[in-house]
Design a protein around this motif. Structure first.
Motif, PDB file in Angstrom:
ATOM      1  N   GLN A  99       2.915   4.213  -1.495  1.00 34.12           N
ATOM      2  CA  GLN A  99       2.210   2.687  -0.912  1.00 34.12           C
ATOM      3  C   GLN A  99       2.255   2.852   0.606  1.00 34.12           C
ATOM      4  O   GLN A  99       1.326   2.797   1.179  1.00 34.12           O
ATOM      5  CB  GLN A  99       2.797   1.533  -1.434  1.00 34.12           C
ATOM      6  N   GLU A 100       3.514   3.068   1.145  1.00 36.49           N
ATOM      7  CA  GLU A 100       3.753   3.417   2.511  1.00 36.49           C
ATOM      8  C   GLU A 100       2.720   4.389   3.195  1.00 36.49           C
ATOM      9  O   GLU A 100       2.145   4.271   4.264  1.00 36.49           O
ATOM     10  CB  GLU A 100       5.193   3.600   2.860  1.00 36.49           C
TER      11      GLU A 100
ATOM     12  N   CYS B  96      -3.459   3.044  -4.677  1.00 34.04           N
ATOM     13  CA  CYS B  96      -2.192   3.720  -4.999  1.00 34.04           C
ATOM     14  C   CYS B  96      -2.261   4.108  -6.541  1.00 34.04           C
ATOM     15  O   CYS B  96      -1.670   4.822  -7.069  1.00 34.04           O
ATOM     16  CB  CYS B  96      -1.097   2.716  -4.635  1.00 34.04           C
TER      17      CYS B  96
ATOM     18  N   VAL C 155      -5.466  -1.369  -1.106  1.00 37.24           N
ATOM     19  CA  VAL C 155      -4.560  -0.661  -0.959  1.00 37.24           C
ATOM     20  C   VAL C 155      -3.703  -0.355  -2.395  1.00 37.24           C
ATOM     21  O   VAL C 155      -3.594   0.882  -2.762  1.00 37.24           O
ATOM     22  CB  VAL C 155      -3.395  -1.051  -0.045  1.00 37.24           C
ATOM     23  N   ALA C 156      -3.532  -1.247  -2.873  1.00 38.04           N
ATOM     24  CA  ALA C 156      -3.095  -1.220  -4.388  1.00 38.04           C
ATOM     25  C   ALA C 156      -3.859  -0.452  -5.493  1.00 38.04           C
ATOM     26  O   ALA C 156      -3.328   0.451  -6.362  1.00 38.04           O
ATOM     27  CB  ALA C 156      -2.867  -2.678  -5.021  1.00 38.04           C
TER      28      ALA C 156
ATOM     29  N   ALA D  24      -0.128  -4.302   0.061  1.00 40.96           N
ATOM     30  CA  ALA D  24      -0.980  -3.913  -1.094  1.00 40.96           C
ATOM     31  C   ALA D  24      -2.137  -4.499  -1.277  1.00 40.96           C
ATOM     32  O   ALA D  24      -3.119  -3.973  -1.949  1.00 40.96           O
ATOM     33  CB  ALA D  24       0.175  -3.759  -2.202  1.00 40.96           C
TER      34      ALA D  24
END
Length: 78
Positions: free
Chosen positions: A2-3, A68, A64-65, A23
């Motif tokens: 995630q980072e 990922c 973002v989530a 996220a």
């Protein structure tokens, strides 16, 4: 992971290190993440991860989530 994705999002959308990207960041709450921004982000992710995403994956990658999740699923299926 995630980072790493957050850092890519910051770089693609020209955000500084202190920008609040989480996220939950998506086109709904990041004005730069418009249709052109989406294409640019996907191209950058494909370049970094040396892959091509399917249409279904691209649909999932709207936050973002979501990015990922798709990357995690690909990693688990290798």
């Amino acid at each position: 992971m995630q980072e790493e994705v957050i850092e890519i999002v910051k770089r693609v959308f020209h955000k500084d290190a202190d920008s609040k990207i989480t996220a939950y960041t998506s086109s709904e709450n990041l004005p730069e993440w418009d249709s052109f921004g989406q294409i640019t982000l996907m191209q950058e992710l494909e370049k970094i991860y040396q892959t091509k995403f399917t249409f279904d994956e691209l649909i999932q990658m709207e936050s973002v989530a979501g990015i990922c999740e798709v990357l995690g699923n690909r990693k688990n299926s290798e």
